[in-house]
Write a protein that holds these residues in place. Structure first.
Motif, PDB file in Angstrom:
ATOM      1  N   ALA A   1       3.853  10.398  -9.631  1.00 55.59           N
ATOM      2  CA  ALA A   1       3.369  10.212 -10.685  1.00 55.59           C
ATOM      3  C   ALA A   1       2.501  11.183 -10.642  1.00 55.59           C
ATOM      4  CB  ALA A   1       2.061   8.896 -10.917  1.00 55.59           C
ATOM      5  N   ALA A   2       1.378  11.308  -9.677  1.00 52.75           N
ATOM      6  CA  ALA A   2       1.005  13.190  -9.233  1.00 52.75           C
ATOM      7  C   ALA A   2       1.317  14.498  -9.573  1.00 52.75           C
ATOM      8  CB  ALA A   2       0.284  13.048  -7.932  1.00 52.75           C
ATOM      9  N   ARG A   3       2.738  14.123  -8.616  1.00 59.08           N
ATOM     10  CA  ARG A   3       3.502  15.303  -8.481  1.00 59.08           C
ATOM     11  C   ARG A   3       4.642  15.621 -10.309  1.00 59.08           C
ATOM     12  NH1 ARG A   3       7.375  16.122  -4.179  1.00 59.08           N
ATOM     13  NH2 ARG A   3       8.634  16.999  -5.468  1.00 59.08           N
TER      14      ARG A   3
ATOM     15  N   GLU B   1       4.208   5.303  -5.423  1.00 61.14           N
ATOM     16  CA  GLU B   1       4.019   5.574  -6.891  1.00 61.14           C
ATOM     17  C   GLU B   1       3.320   6.763  -7.071  1.00 61.14           C
ATOM     18  OE1 GLU B   1       3.328   1.866  -9.183  1.00 61.14           O
ATOM     19  OE2 GLU B   1       5.411   1.158  -7.162  1.00 61.14           O
ATOM     20  N   ARG B   2       1.845   6.421  -6.760  1.00 66.25           N
ATOM     21  CA  ARG B   2       0.648   7.699  -6.742  1.00 66.25           C
ATOM     22  C   ARG B   2       1.221   9.176  -6.708  1.00 66.25           C
ATOM     23  NH1 ARG B   2      -4.126   6.422  -7.197  1.00 66.25           N
ATOM     24  NH2 ARG B   2      -4.664   8.128  -5.996  1.00 66.25           N
ATOM     25  N   PHE B   3       1.727   9.031  -5.161  1.00 63.98           N
ATOM     26  CA  PHE B   3       2.679  10.494  -5.482  1.00 63.98           C
ATOM     27  C   PHE B   3       2.756  11.052  -6.037  1.00 63.98           C
ATOM     28  CE2 PHE B   3       4.724  13.340  -3.039  1.00 63.98           C
ATOM     29  CZ  PHE B   3       3.580  14.814  -2.105  1.00 63.98           C
TER      30      PHE B   3
ATOM     31  N   LYS C   1       2.338   1.707  -3.399  1.00 59.16           N
ATOM     32  CA  LYS C   1       1.647   2.015  -4.589  1.00 59.16           C
ATOM     33  C   LYS C   1       1.319   3.408  -4.296  1.00 59.16           C
ATOM     34  CE  LYS C   1       1.473  -1.322  -7.371  1.00 59.16           C
ATOM     35  NZ  LYS C   1       1.498  -0.727  -8.597  1.00 59.16           N
ATOM     36  N   GLY C   2       1.374   3.660  -2.820  1.00 60.14           N
ATOM     37  CA  GLY C   2       1.081   5.367  -2.589  1.00 60.14           C
ATOM     38  C   GLY C   2       2.011   6.278  -2.998  1.00 60.14           C
TER      39      GLY C   2
ATOM     40  N   ILE D   1       0.757  -1.384   0.408  1.00 56.49           N
ATOM     41  CA  ILE D   1       0.236  -0.477   0.446  1.00 56.49           C
ATOM     42  C   ILE D   1       0.709   1.486   0.180  1.00 56.49           C
ATOM     43  CG2 ILE D   1      -1.703   1.184   1.277  1.00 56.49           C
ATOM     44  CD1 ILE D   1      -2.793  -1.674   2.376  1.00 56.49           C
ATOM     45  N   GLN D   2       1.902   0.915   0.883  1.00 53.80           N
ATOM     46  CA  GLN D   2       2.502   2.406   0.631  1.00 53.80           C
ATOM     47  C   GLN D   2       3.833   2.825  -0.555  1.00 53.80           C
ATOM     48  OE1 GLN D   2       3.865   2.314   4.379  1.00 53.80           O
ATOM     49  NE2 GLN D   2       3.721   4.664   4.412  1.00 53.80           N
TER      50      GLN D   2
END
Lengths: 355, 363
Positions: free
Chosen positions: A350-352, A346-348, A343-344, A340-341
């Protein structure tokens, strides 16, 4: 008179692991002058100054030992709990009940005996659905035990109390131990959890209480060396459900429907690994818990091992390995967190990038 | 920071937007880091974020992690939609609970109360019944003591759903687990007996109740017992005899307040129209109920065994102080009878008052 020189202790059932541990404890003490052990089997412990007398406690020899050695303290712990080791239920009863009667008779005759310590069991409370949550020492069983070891123990306690009434000058201590657990001692519960699958009664989950062998020796040592007349429940604080024990050990439960329990018990019994008396079957349904307030307050004893600590120590020392490994489960959980961490993160990232 | 620039984009909008772009032109804006924005353009050559920024930078909703810009079904977003914003904590909680249960890593008190199981399994399972099926409302929760106390309530409804719901109601109001005192029949029964023990119930016998109250627990008791649960429909809300007053003696010994509690709605969930005594005796049950909805069985089938969705209200009354009687009153049968009657009358009056006040059985 004997007190001034040092204690002279007789231990029955010295071949037992617990008795051996007690004897070793007493040997270390300067104020214990003499220790003698009686048993029909030769003990295998590392004992230095304990003398061993090979005799059945029903043998008149025991009376002679008590008189000749001027014993002032008798620790009776030769009660047999499994019929197999005694050679059948009839012989077991004979040894337990008649043996105790004769021992108490010999003690009554003696004018040196000042203290009698009886190792008993919480099984004397029986096991029933209408039981109180915790048994106090003065509580009477709702349904008195009608068979096996528990019945013997009840009868032995009865004789011990009769002896105590007749010899008011003798300190009578009755210790009602919960199920023993530990690395060295053989115990009914120990054998039970060593079975390939742990049998239980479907729809019932008994509350269990345990006494660690080290705590047991400490308590025995304290009452042998001090003066603590009375009845005491001896167990670690807290309880475990049978289902919880099975999970802590990582083992597989085998719930058996009540109507089939007797048949399965007979099968298991035949394999000679575990003894299942009707008493124990009731115990597997309803369990039993004793109140240890008196142990704590009157005996000023705080057990070192709680039920959980005793059980975990037992699992570790007996190397009982489970199907479900605790570390494995903890690892699964951590992996899920990590996933979860990750993935979180990675998403962060990607979002940046995207903004 | 880039994350503070984040805007909320709902998944549907995003998907719709994606479907709309054929050639997928990129956004013309530059990010705060000075690089060209890599988002696909949505309108006016800008991506959704920058289009908003250009249009009205003030009207920004609170920051939130941005939706994943790539395509495909996003597991994270999906879980968030289903479980709500704190879904991550929820997943962690469930995983931790599973780990505790698998490795036996939970505490049980000497009575067998498993708080971990009760809070995390039993209460969530019962919550829908409490909230949506019987729509339990309450009043007077401020009367529930913070220390030891004895909650005494009416008992009916063929199945002891009132006890379970009161437990949950008290838990929702105060966060405390009321410990029920149950009949020995409960503990004799397989499954039910141990479920009872694990959820904190214990035998309604002096010793156990004394211990719980001494430990400062909130204890709940339904003194009507089986006479109450198995009462006839025509006797609804008529309190039966309150046992032998054992609960009053217990409260007196422990010197804790008694909270009279009236439960309205619970006595109509299974209107008991006939008690088949012969069958009950044969099976060893305290009663063998024929309930009203059974007559609908030819039409409704197994649905007819459901309890009626009545509207419930639980009123916790003003606590009755036992200290004015003193602990020695526990050994005075006259005082115990008096106090038992007083508690019973109080609850009966509370029941009548609430019954008068309610609009209908179901609403």
């Amino acid at each position: 008179m004997a007190e001034a020189i040092g204690r002279r202790v007789l231990i029955t059932g010295i071949a037992n692991e617990l008795a051996g541990m007690l004897a070793r404890r007493l040997e270390e003490r300067d104020d214990v002058e003499y220790v003698v052990g009686v048993d029909v089997r030769e003990p295998h412990h590392d004992l230095t100054r304990t003398e061993f007398v090979r005799a059945d406690i029903r043998n008149p020899l025991v009376t002679k030992v008590i008189t000749a050695a001027a014993v002032d303290t008798i620790v009776h712990m030769s009660t047999v709990s499994a019929p197999d080791s005694a050679g059948g239920r009839a012989r077991m009863k004979e040894q337990n009940v008649i043996g105790a009667m004769q021992l108490f008779a010999a003690a009554q005759k003696s004018d040196t005996v000042r203290r009698l310590v009886l190792k008993s069991t919480t099984a004397v409370y029986g096991s029933d659905y209408s039981d109180p949550a915790l048994f106090r020492e003065e509580d009477t069983p709702r349904v008195p035990p009608t068979s096996g070891f528990a019945k013997d123990a009840t009868e032995i306690e009865g004789y011990a109390r009769a002896f105590g009434r007749r010899r008011g000058d003798v300190d009578l201590t009755i210790l009602r131990f919960a199920n023993f657990l530990g690395g060295r001692m053989e115990s009914a519960m120990g054998a039970f959890f060593a079975l390939p699958v742990v049998p239980s009664v479907l729809g019932y989950d008994p509350r269990l209480q345990f006494c660690h062998e080290e705590d047991a020796v400490d308590v025995l040592g304290r009452v042998v060396l001090g003066s603590h007349p009375g009845i005491y429940n001896v167990a670690g604080p807290g309880i475990l459900y049978l289902s919880q024990c099975v999970r802590i050990a990582g083992r597989v439960p085998a719930p058996i429907p009540l109507p089939l329990v007797s048949a399965v018990a007979a099968l298991v019994k035949r394999s000679r690994r575990v003894d299942f008396s009707p008493e124990q079957l009731r115990f597997l349904q309803f369990g039993r818990v004793g109140d240890i307030q008196r142990l704590r307050e009157d005996l000023d004893f705080e057990p070192r091992y709680s039920a959980r600590a005793a059980f975990e120590d037992f699992i570790a020392r007996r190397r009982i390995s489970g199907i479900v490994d605790r570390d494995e489960v903890v690892r699964w959980e951590r992996e899920l967190y990590d996933f979860i961490q990750r993935k979180g993160q990675e998403r962060f990232i990607a979002a940046r990038r995207s903004t | 920071m880039a994350s503070t620039d984040a805007r909320v984009i709902s998944m549907d909008e995003q998907r719709a937007a994606r479907a709309a772009q054929g050639g997928r032109p990129r956004c013309a804006a530059t990010t705060s880091e000075g690089r060209p924005c890599r988002n696909y353009a949505v309108a006016d050559g800008y991506c959704r974020i920058h289009a908003d920024e250009v249009a009205d930078p003030e009207e920004a909703p609170p920051a939130r992690p941005p939706a994943r810009p790539s395509g495909g079904i996003d597991l994270f977003e999906g879980l968030r939609d289903v479980l709500g914003d704190d879904w991550l904590d929820l997943v962690k909680d469930v995983a931790a609970f599973a780990r505790r249960r698998l490795t036996g890593d939970y505490e049980v008190d000497e009575f067998g109360f498993d708080a971990d199981f009760t809070t995390n399994v039993m209460m969530p399972l019962l919550r829908p019944l409490h909230r949506y099926y019987w729509r339990v409302s309450n009043s007077g929760t401020e009367h529930l003591p913070t220390g030891g106390g004895l909650v005494v309530a009416n008992h009916a409804g063929t199945l002891p759903a009132d006890a379970v719901m009161t437990r949950l109601d008290i838990f929702e109001a105060t966060g405390r687990h009321a410990r029920e005192l149950g009949a020995d029949l409960v503990f004799r029964s397989p499954f039910i007996g141990h479920l009872g023990r694990k959820t904190g119930a214990t035998l309604a016998a002096g010793d156990d109740a004394d211990r719980l109250l001494e430990a400062g627990e909130l204890v709940a008791v339904w003194p009507e017992g089986f006479k109450g649960v198995g009462k006839h429909w025509r006797d609804r809300y008529k309190l039966q005899r309150f046992g032998r007053g054992g609960f009053v003696a217990t409260a007196l010994r422990a010197q804790v307040p008694i909270v009279p509690t009236a439960i309205v709605g619970s006595e109509e969930i299974y209107p008991l129209v006939y008690d088949v005594r012969v069958l009950a005796r044969l099976l060893g049950f305290p009663y063998f109920p024929i309930v009203a909805q059974m007559f609908a069985a030819p039409v409704l089938g197994p649905l007819s065994l459901l309890p009626l969705p009545t509207k419930w209200h639980i009123e916790y009354g003003e606590p009755i102080d036992t200290t004015e009687y003193g602990p020695e009153a526990a050994d005075d049968p006259m005082a115990v009878f008096d106090l038992t009657d007083r508690v019973r009358d109080t609850i009966q009056q509370m029941l009548y008052r609430n019954l008068m006040g309610r609009r209908s059985v179901f609403f």
